[in-house]
Scaffold this motif. Sequence first.
Motif, short mmCIF file in Angstrom:
data_model
loop_
_atom_site.label_atom_id
_atom_site.label_comp_id
_atom_site.label_asym_id
_atom_site.label_seq_id
_atom_site.Cartn_x
_atom_site.Cartn_y
_atom_site.Cartn_z
N VAL A 198 0.86 -1.19 0.00
CA VAL A 198 0.00 0.00 0.00
C VAL A 198 0.90 1.23 0.00
O VAL A 198 1.88 1.29 0.74
CB VAL A 198 -0.91 0.05 1.25
N VAL A 199 0.55 2.22 -0.82
CA VAL A 199 1.23 3.51 -0.81
C VAL A 199 0.19 4.57 -0.44
O VAL A 199 -0.88 4.64 -1.06
CB VAL A 199 1.85 3.84 -2.19
N SER A 200 0.50 5.38 0.57
CA SER A 200 -0.42 6.42 1.02
C SER A 200 0.27 7.78 0.98
O SER A 200 1.37 7.94 1.50
CB SER A 200 -0.91 6.12 2.44
N LEU A 201 -0.37 8.76 0.34
CA LEU A 201 0.23 10.08 0.10
C LEU A 201 -0.22 11.09 1.14
O LEU A 201 -1.43 11.25 1.37
CB LEU A 201 -0.14 10.58 -1.30
N HIS A 202 0.74 11.81 1.72
CA HIS A 202 0.43 12.82 2.75
C HIS A 202 1.37 14.01 2.66
O HIS A 202 1.66 14.65 3.67
CB HIS A 202 0.50 12.18 4.14
N CYS A 203 1.81 14.35 1.47
CA CYS A 203 2.72 15.48 1.30
C CYS A 203 1.98 16.65 0.64
O CYS A 203 0.95 16.46 0.00
CB CYS A 203 3.93 15.07 0.46
N PRO A 204 2.50 17.87 0.81
CA PRO A 204 1.86 19.03 0.19
C PRO A 204 2.09 19.05 -1.32
O PRO A 204 3.00 18.38 -1.83
CB PRO A 204 2.56 20.21 0.87
N LEU A 205 1.26 19.80 -2.01
CA LEU A 205 1.44 19.99 -3.45
C LEU A 205 2.32 21.21 -3.67
O LEU A 205 1.96 22.34 -3.33
CB LEU A 205 0.09 20.17 -4.14
N THR A 206 3.49 20.98 -4.23
CA THR A 206 4.44 22.04 -4.56
C THR A 206 4.94 21.79 -5.98
O THR A 206 4.65 20.75 -6.57
CB THR A 206 5.64 22.00 -3.59
N PRO A 207 5.68 22.73 -6.55
CA PRO A 207 6.25 22.46 -7.88
C PRO A 207 7.08 21.18 -7.90
O PRO A 207 7.14 20.48 -8.93
CB PRO A 207 7.12 23.70 -8.15
#
Length: 318
Positions: A198-207
Amino acid sequence: MHRIVHLEGESIIADLRRPDFPHHWVEHATTLQLQVAGRLAGATIAIVNKLSIRAELIAGLPALQMVAVAATGTNNIDLDACRAHGIVVSNIRGYAVHTVPEHVFALLLALSRNVVAYRQAVAAGNWQRSRQFCCIDYPIRDLHGAKLAVIGSGNLGGGVIRLAEAFGMRVLRCERKGAPSVRPGYTPFDQALHEADVVSLHCPLTPETKNLLGEPELRAMRPSALLINTARGGLVDEAALARALQQGWIAGAGFDVLSVEPPSTGNVLLAPQLLALPNFLLTPHVAWASRPAMQALADQLTANLEAFNRGEPQNQVV
């Protein structure tokens, strides 16, 4: 006296206490992007959630002193322009530390145990026609022992890790993509993608994080792996994800976000053939929106306004 303009009041279902200093309060339930400049004319404090506050807009608002973001993410705010004009930007932190991780596991459990497929099977009469007491038409996987790669280990990623450990999952804290070195306790980005169930994303959206997962990354994941995204839609190449689901590069995905919200102009992930898949779950950006979390957000928002008025800004981004 501060003039406070709340542009997206309808986005918070909570008791929003007015700040304890003299002010003039203007609230709009919703605001279109083209209405922002007119509604913020003369405002000293703007409260926004997802509307864009860009450099050209800021240049035309000489009275503006603070942008109070009623959310954690600030990718919709031109922080450099705010800094150049001496405008304080504060956001909300830690309010969703329970609600977002719980939503992650709601999606993960539904996918792992094929809840949607089984519900559809019952509706289609498969169980009723079964020759035995149960209907085992679809694979069911346990979370216990599975490897979870968490990309972004701040408050929300940390909350997911705590729940994962309670389920007996093995956690891989993922190092930043392309990082020249790997921090102690972290797993290289490419290795984590290759090993994870499983891969879970929790990072901000930046360039730097836009399309963090594209076709190469999705193909690098296991065909049996699941992808969960409750962070930002732009972290994943949506066209590549559609192909991944249709062609079986990965086993399934649970998303709470899209690259453009609301998706009024359409989105490849809203195609009927994708939404009909039992291994693709899409919810309308509600992982953050439990009533306790929204009240905590509202309380912190007022506290941010009061701290700014005292000359002691808190949760300051700029």
